[in-house]
Design an enzyme around this catalytic site. Structure first.
Site, PDB file in Angstrom:
ATOM      1  N   HIS A  60       0.485  -1.079  -0.065  1.00 59.12           N
ATOM      2  CA  HIS A  60      -0.540   0.188   0.177  1.00 59.12           C
ATOM      3  C   HIS A  60       0.707   1.204  -0.511  1.00 59.12           C
ATOM      4  O   HIS A  60       1.946   0.787   0.277  1.00 59.12           O
ATOM      5  CB  HIS A  60      -0.629   0.218   1.383  1.00 59.12           C
ATOM      6  CG  HIS A  60      -0.127   0.193   2.755  1.00 59.12           C
ATOM      7  ND1 HIS A  60       0.328  -1.004   2.966  1.00 59.12           N
ATOM      8  CD2 HIS A  60       0.480   0.862   3.225  1.00 59.12           C
ATOM      9  CE1 HIS A  60       1.213  -0.659   4.348  1.00 59.12           C
ATOM     10  NE2 HIS A  60       1.453   1.076   4.292  1.00 59.12           N
ATOM     11  N   HIS A  86       5.509   6.671  -1.753  1.00 59.14           N
ATOM     12  CA  HIS A  86       5.703   5.109  -1.631  1.00 59.14           C
ATOM     13  C   HIS A  86       5.153   4.054  -1.631  1.00 59.14           C
ATOM     14  O   HIS A  86       3.914   4.292  -0.683  1.00 59.14           O
ATOM     15  CB  HIS A  86       6.924   5.182  -0.810  1.00 59.14           C
ATOM     16  CG  HIS A  86       6.894   4.684   0.765  1.00 59.14           C
ATOM     17  ND1 HIS A  86       7.047   6.597   1.667  1.00 59.14           N
ATOM     18  CD2 HIS A  86       7.141   4.285   1.647  1.00 59.14           C
ATOM     19  CE1 HIS A  86       6.784   5.822   2.873  1.00 59.14           C
ATOM     20  NE2 HIS A  86       6.713   4.702   2.841  1.00 59.14           N
TER      21      HIS A  86
HETATM   22  P1  A2P Z   1       4.687   3.110   4.893  1.00 59.84           P
HETATM   23  O1  A2P Z   1       3.906   3.782   4.927  1.00 59.84           O
HETATM   24  O2  A2P Z   1       6.143   3.501   4.802  1.00 59.84           O
HETATM   25  O3  A2P Z   1       5.333   1.533   4.634  1.00 59.84           O
HETATM   26  P2  A2P Z   1       3.253  -0.321  11.150  1.00 59.84           P
HETATM   27  O4  A2P Z   1       2.395  -1.525  10.825  1.00 59.84           O
HETATM   28  O5  A2P Z   1       4.966   0.117  11.711  1.00 59.84           O
HETATM   29  O6  A2P Z   1       2.094   0.238  12.684  1.00 59.84           O
HETATM   30  O7  A2P Z   1       2.845   0.286  10.211  1.00 59.84           O
HETATM   31  C1  A2P Z   1       2.311   1.128   9.562  1.00 59.84           C
HETATM   32  C2  A2P Z   1       2.124   1.176   8.117  1.00 59.84           C
HETATM   33  O8  A2P Z   1       1.419   3.184   8.755  1.00 59.84           O
HETATM   34  C3  A2P Z   1       2.882   1.601   7.548  1.00 59.84           C
HETATM   35  O9  A2P Z   1       2.680   1.619   6.104  1.00 59.84           O
HETATM   36  C4  A2P Z   1       4.314   2.428   8.263  1.00 59.84           C
HETATM   37  O10 A2P Z   1       4.744   2.583   6.893  1.00 59.84           O
HETATM   38  C5  A2P Z   1       3.349   3.548   8.201  1.00 59.84           C
HETATM   39  N1  A2P Z   1       3.754   4.042   9.595  1.00 59.84           N
HETATM   40  C6  A2P Z   1       3.541   3.636  10.496  1.00 59.84           C
HETATM   41  N2  A2P Z   1       4.328   5.016  11.230  1.00 59.84           N
HETATM   42  C7  A2P Z   1       4.595   6.125  10.619  1.00 59.84           C
HETATM   43  C8  A2P Z   1       4.392   7.145  10.727  1.00 59.84           C
HETATM   44  N3  A2P Z   1       5.089   7.593  12.447  1.00 59.84           N
HETATM   45  N4  A2P Z   1       4.512   8.052  10.015  1.00 59.84           N
HETATM   46  C9  A2P Z   1       3.835   8.193   8.867  1.00 59.84           C
HETATM   47  N5  A2P Z   1       3.451   6.455   8.475  1.00 59.84           N
HETATM   48  C10 A2P Z   1       3.996   5.397   9.438  1.00 59.84           C
END
Ligand code: A2P
Length: 223
Positions: free
Chosen positions: A69, A155
């Site tokens: 995603h 991304h």
């Molecule tokens: P990304 O969008 O770069 O793939 P997690 O499984 O670690 O809780 O994260 C769930 C999703 O949210 C992942 O897709 C992750 O990164 C994104 N994410 C996690 N933490 C953050 C943050 N602090 N800021 C922005 N996106 C985040």
């Protein structure tokens, strides 16, 4: 008693359709397989392994995330700043469950992550929260990030190395874009998919000759 507030999700984003996920995983895995056989990559292998002579199988090195995603807003169930405001935006509510096509224009590999850069259309940009690009960015990098066009952080995380969280993909992407802007690109290698550049400290950036498109659905996600 007050009516219960609707619960906020972990995050909002565009989710690749299952068949698209497979297609993108295959195409990007092929790139990883080629990358770790390139002489240019092998020269900098210690940035991945910590040792000069050791080999690395990038396919094993990165662990796949569950659902591919492109995150628009990380809400952390309401704990993240601006989460509620984002969820209440008219454009967000109207876009939920709608189909959309994402355009992947580059692939990035660092010792921490493997990711795909997404170039957002003007319409998709309406779902990109203002100020989101610089969330969690190190103070030293902030001025360069602020100079990049909005949405530069968009991304899809394709894999993370052991112990690394997906949030790192956006941060590594921004760092690479900032270095490119300063003209700090090193070795360039022509590959079938496009032009590969090296940006020091194990950072690799492949500009795709042809963008890879992927059908998605805009949705929220809660674990
Ligand atoms: P990304 O969008 O770069 O793939 P997690 O499984 O670690 O809780 O994260 C769930 C999703 O949210 C992942 O897709 C992750 O990164 C994104 N994410 C996690 N933490 C953050 C943050 N602090 N800021 C922005 N996106 C985040």
């Amino acid at each position: 008693t007050k009516p219960k507030e609707p619960e906020l999700p972990l995050f909002f984003g565009w989710f690749l359709l299952p068949e698209e996920e497979e297609r993108i995983k295959c195409a990007t895995m092929d790139f990883l397989k080629t990358l770790d056989t390139l002489e240019a990559f092998k020269e900098h292998i210690s940035e991945f392994t910590g040792e000069a002579e050791k080999e690395v199988d990038l396919e094993q090195y990165f662990q796949n995330p569950l659902h591919l995603h492109c995150t628009t807003k990380f809400c952390d169930y309401g704990k993240a700043e601006g989460a509620k405001e984002y969820a209440e935006l008219q454009v967000v509510k109207e876009s939920l469950a709608k189909s959309d096509e994402l355009s992947v224009t580059a692939l990035i590999v660092t010792p921490r992550i493997f990711g795909a850069r997404v170039t957002l259309t003007e319409t998709q940009m309406k779902l990109w929260p203002e100020g989101e690009d610089k969330e969690g960015v190190a103070p030293a990098l902030l001025p360069s990030v602020e100079a990049l066009p909005m949405g530069s952080r968009a991304h899809v995380t394709l894999g993370c190395s052991a112990g690394v969280e997906a949030v790192q993909t956006g941060l590594d992407l921004l760092e690479i874009l900032a270095l490119q802007k300063e003209g700090k690109e090193g070795t360039q290698v022509e590959m079938d998919l496009g032009t590969l550049s090296y940006l020091s400290e194990g950072r690799w950036f492949l500009t795709l000759r042809e963008p890879i498109t992927a059908d998605t659905t805009f949705s929220s996600f809660s674990d």
